[in-house]
Design a protein around this motif. Sequence first.
Motif, PDB file in Angstrom:
ATOM      1  N   LEU A  40     -13.324  25.615  18.698  1.00 14.89           N
ATOM      2  CA  LEU A  40     -13.138  24.221  18.315  1.00 14.89           C
ATOM      3  C   LEU A  40     -12.766  23.369  19.518  1.00 14.89           C
ATOM      4  O   LEU A  40     -11.957  23.758  20.356  1.00 14.89           O
ATOM      5  N   GLY A  41     -13.336  22.215  19.583  1.00 17.75           N
ATOM      6  CA  GLY A  41     -13.099  21.280  20.677  1.00 17.75           C
ATOM      7  C   GLY A  41     -13.979  20.059  20.501  1.00 17.75           C
ATOM      8  O   GLY A  41     -14.804  19.993  19.580  1.00 17.75           O
ATOM      9  N   PRO A  42     -13.855  19.078  21.385  1.00 19.42           N
ATOM     10  CA  PRO A  42     -14.683  17.868  21.253  1.00 19.42           C
ATOM     11  C   PRO A  42     -16.175  18.156  21.230  1.00 19.42           C
ATOM     12  O   PRO A  42     -16.919  17.548  20.452  1.00 19.42           O
ATOM     13  N   GLN A  43     -16.616  19.109  22.060  1.00 17.68           N
ATOM     14  CA  GLN A  43     -18.048  19.417  22.121  1.00 17.68           C
ATOM     15  C   GLN A  43     -18.544  20.051  20.825  1.00 17.68           C
ATOM     16  O   GLN A  43     -19.714  19.909  20.467  1.00 17.68           O
ATOM     17  N   PHE A  44     -17.649  20.735  20.122  1.00 11.40           N
ATOM     18  CA  PHE A  44     -18.044  21.372  18.866  1.00 11.40           C
ATOM     19  C   PHE A  44     -18.426  20.326  17.819  1.00 11.40           C
ATOM     20  O   PHE A  44     -19.223  20.590  16.930  1.00 11.40           O
ATOM     21  N   PHE A  45     -17.856  19.129  17.948  1.00  8.15           N
ATOM     22  CA  PHE A  45     -18.154  18.060  16.997  1.00  8.15           C
ATOM     23  C   PHE A  45     -19.250  17.124  17.503  1.00  8.15           C
ATOM     24  O   PHE A  45     -20.089  16.670  16.726  1.00  8.15           O
ATOM     25  N   THR A  46     -19.222  16.823  18.780  1.00  5.28           N
ATOM     26  CA  THR A  46     -20.115  15.780  19.300  1.00  5.28           C
ATOM     27  C   THR A  46     -21.216  16.301  20.200  1.00  5.28           C
ATOM     28  O   THR A  46     -22.050  15.518  20.654  1.00  5.28           O
ATOM     29  N   GLY A  47     -21.258  17.606  20.465  1.00  4.50           N
ATOM     30  CA  GLY A  47     -22.280  18.157  21.347  1.00  4.50           C
ATOM     31  C   GLY A  47     -23.655  18.167  20.703  1.00  4.50           C
ATOM     32  O   GLY A  47     -23.842  17.724  19.556  1.00  4.50           O
ATOM     33  N   PRO A  48     -24.654  18.670  21.431  1.00  6.18           N
ATOM     34  CA  PRO A  48     -26.038  18.710  20.903  1.00  6.18           C
ATOM     35  C   PRO A  48     -26.151  19.444  19.574  1.00  6.18           C
ATOM     36  O   PRO A  48     -26.935  19.076  18.718  1.00  6.18           O
ATOM     37  N   ASN A  49     -25.396  20.537  19.438  1.00  8.86           N
ATOM     38  CA  ASN A  49     -25.401  21.282  18.171  1.00  8.86           C
ATOM     39  C   ASN A  49     -24.070  21.127  17.436  1.00  8.86           C
ATOM     40  O   ASN A  49     -23.624  22.031  16.717  1.00  8.86           O
ATOM     41  N   GLY A  50     -23.420  19.976  17.624  1.00  9.22           N
ATOM     42  CA  GLY A  50     -22.114  19.738  17.027  1.00  9.22           C
ATOM     43  C   GLY A  50     -22.178  19.597  15.516  1.00  9.22           C
ATOM     44  O   GLY A  50     -23.228  19.337  14.928  1.00  9.22           O
ATOM     45  N   VAL A  51     -21.014  19.741  14.896  1.00 13.57           N
ATOM     46  CA  VAL A  51     -20.942  19.718  13.431  1.00 13.57           C
ATOM     47  C   VAL A  51     -20.269  18.445  12.928  1.00 13.57           C
ATOM     48  O   VAL A  51     -19.780  18.413  11.789  1.00 13.57           O
ATOM     49  N   GLY A  52     -20.247  17.391  13.753  1.00 13.11           N
ATOM     50  CA  GLY A  52     -19.607  16.150  13.326  1.00 13.11           C
ATOM     51  C   GLY A  52     -20.232  15.572  12.068  1.00 13.11           C
ATOM     52  O   GLY A  52     -19.536  15.121  11.157  1.00 13.11           O
ATOM     53  N   GLY A  53     -21.560  15.579  12.003  1.00 16.63           N
ATOM     54  CA  GLY A  53     -22.243  15.056  10.821  1.00 16.63           C
ATOM     55  C   GLY A  53     -21.950  15.886   9.587  1.00 16.63           C
ATOM     56  O   GLY A  53     -21.715  15.338   8.491  1.00 16.63           O
ATOM     57  N   GLN A  54     -21.947  17.209   9.731  1.00 23.01           N
ATOM     58  CA  GLN A  54     -21.651  18.074   8.588  1.00 23.01           C
ATOM     59  C   GLN A  54     -20.199  17.905   8.135  1.00 23.01           C
ATOM     60  O   GLN A  54     -19.901  17.943   6.938  1.00 23.01           O
ATOM     61  N   PHE A  55     -19.307  17.723   9.102  1.00 22.93           N
ATOM     62  CA  PHE A  55     -17.893  17.500   8.775  1.00 22.93           C
ATOM     63  C   PHE A  55     -17.728  16.217   7.954  1.00 22.93           C
ATOM     64  O   PHE A  55     -17.033  16.192   6.929  1.00 22.93           O
ATOM     65  N   PHE A  56     -18.382  15.160   8.381  1.00 24.73           N
ATOM     66  CA  PHE A  56     -18.319  13.897   7.644  1.00 24.73           C
ATOM     67  C   PHE A  56     -18.951  14.039   6.265  1.00 24.73           C
ATOM     68  O   PHE A  56     -18.393  13.576   5.253  1.00 24.73           O
ATOM     69  N   ASN A  57     -20.101  14.688   6.183  1.00 26.22           N
ATOM     70  CA  ASN A  57     -20.780  14.854   4.893  1.00 26.22           C
ATOM     71  C   ASN A  57     -19.935  15.639   3.895  1.00 26.22           C
ATOM     72  O   ASN A  57     -19.968  15.364   2.692  1.00 26.22           O
ATOM     73  N   SER A  58     -19.176  16.635   4.391  1.00 26.43           N
ATOM     74  CA  SER A  58     -18.355  17.442   3.489  1.00 26.43           C
ATOM     75  C   SER A  58     -17.367  16.563   2.729  1.00 26.43           C
ATOM     76  O   SER A  58     -17.210  16.685   1.505  1.00 26.43           O
ATOM     77  N   PHE A  59     -16.700  15.670   3.454  1.00 34.41           N
ATOM     78  CA  PHE A  59     -15.707  14.817   2.807  1.00 34.41           C
ATOM     79  C   PHE A  59     -16.366  13.679   2.035  1.00 34.41           C
ATOM     80  O   PHE A  59     -15.858  13.258   0.990  1.00 34.41           O
ATOM     81  N   TYR A  60     -17.468  13.186   2.535  1.00 26.89           N
ATOM     82  CA  TYR A  60     -18.152  12.083   1.856  1.00 26.89           C
ATOM     83  C   TYR A  60     -18.678  12.539   0.494  1.00 26.89           C
ATOM     84  O   TYR A  60     -18.479  11.861  -0.533  1.00 26.89           O
ATOM     85  N   ILE A  61     -19.327  13.694   0.459  1.00 29.09           N
ATOM     86  CA  ILE A  61     -19.846  14.216  -0.803  1.00 29.09           C
ATOM     87  C   ILE A  61     -18.697  14.591  -1.739  1.00 29.09           C
ATOM     88  O   ILE A  61     -18.765  14.345  -2.956  1.00 29.09           O
ATOM     89  N   LEU A  62     -17.635  15.185  -1.190  1.00 26.57           N
ATOM     90  CA  LEU A  62     -16.478  15.510  -2.015  1.00 26.57           C
ATOM     91  C   LEU A  62     -15.875  14.252  -2.632  1.00 26.57           C
ATOM     92  O   LEU A  62     -15.564  14.224  -3.836  1.00 26.57           O
ATOM     93  N   PHE A  63     -15.711  13.202  -1.827  1.00 28.17           N
ATOM     94  CA  PHE A  63     -15.150  11.944  -2.328  1.00 28.17           C
ATOM     95  C   PHE A  63     -16.013  11.360  -3.448  1.00 28.17           C
ATOM     96  O   PHE A  63     -15.509  10.974  -4.505  1.00 28.17           O
ATOM     97  N   LEU A  64     -17.315  11.325  -3.230  1.00 29.62           N
ATOM     98  CA  LEU A  64     -18.213  10.771  -4.242  1.00 29.62           C
ATOM     99  C   LEU A  64     -18.192  11.605  -5.520  1.00 29.62           C
ATOM    100  O   LEU A  64     -18.195  11.059  -6.636  1.00 29.62           O
ATOM    101  N   SER A  65     -18.163  12.920  -5.384  1.00 23.84           N
ATOM    102  CA  SER A  65     -18.158  13.773  -6.577  1.00 23.84           C
ATOM    103  C   SER A  65     -16.876  13.577  -7.384  1.00 23.84           C
ATOM    104  O   SER A  65     -16.910  13.584  -8.629  1.00 23.84           O
ATOM    105  N   LEU A  66     -15.739  13.379  -6.705  1.00 26.87           N
ATOM    106  CA  LEU A  66     -14.491  13.132  -7.422  1.00 26.87           C
ATOM    107  C   LEU A  66     -14.483  11.743  -8.055  1.00 26.87           C
ATOM    108  O   LEU A  66     -13.935  11.556  -9.149  1.00 26.87           O
TER     109      LEU A  66
END
Length: 280
Positions: A40-66
């Motif tokens: 885990l680190g900044p590159q893990f979220f914002t790098g070429p293969n980062g998971v920033g978008g997936q991290f945001f989607n997890s909470f966004y979909i959870l919020f909408l479903s609730l």
Amino acid sequence: MKAKQTNALATLLLWLAALAIVGILAWFLIFILGRGLPVLGPQFFTGPNGVGGQFFNSFYILFLSLVFSLPVGVGAGIYLAEYAPKNRLTDVMRLSTESLATVPSIVLGLFGMIIFVNVFKLGFTILGGAATLALLNLPVLVRVTEESLRNVPASYREASLALGATMWQTLRKVILPTALPGLVTGTTLVAGRALGETAILIFTAGMSVSRHLFDLRLTAPGETLAVHLYAVQANPLPGTHAGRVANGTAALLVLVALAFNLLLALPSRWLQHRLSGKRG
């Protein structure tokens, strides 16, 4: 003496069972976090293969479903616990709710794909994933709400009504504050299950992510952390360091679940004190 020995043996066995559960949990956390935290680190979220978008989607979909499921689920639970008459119709409603709670998530995923992806022609989108997750949440929320309200002693209701309060005032000022810990626990379990859900979202939200980090469009693709973890493990691409990405994603999911539980539990205690008329 025989009764004392039996009691001591039962106490010992219960302590051993509790320690075994704590030990398994500790081993699980040490194993997952030990392998994933160094990744885990900044590159893990914002790098070429980062998971920033997936991290945001997890909470966004959870919020909408609730947002979709909480008003309906809690409202239906309140109706069944406090207002519904005892007849065959309400018995059928409870049986149907319990049956829906046992439906495998992959079946709901197929249902969501047929309805939202094909019939409504939404495609693989955040909206379709959140709507299908709401269907997964609903039965559990209804049952948790009903059971939490039924666990409130009847004397609380009787005392409030005897003092001249209406049923709505009794519900709002007495029953719901008392049942709040159970409601929060149920909501936390539902949210944790939704955060780790994969089958439903593979069929409805897809396995791709928007190029924009914080894409609020409901029609955007909605790959989440759990789906991403499945994807990198099921189809590891050469040169993508799939093992490191999977370890980091698993650790991130564990940290998110722990933080989510704390963020819901602590404010609920404060809110319970306020609604109960206590200070401090």
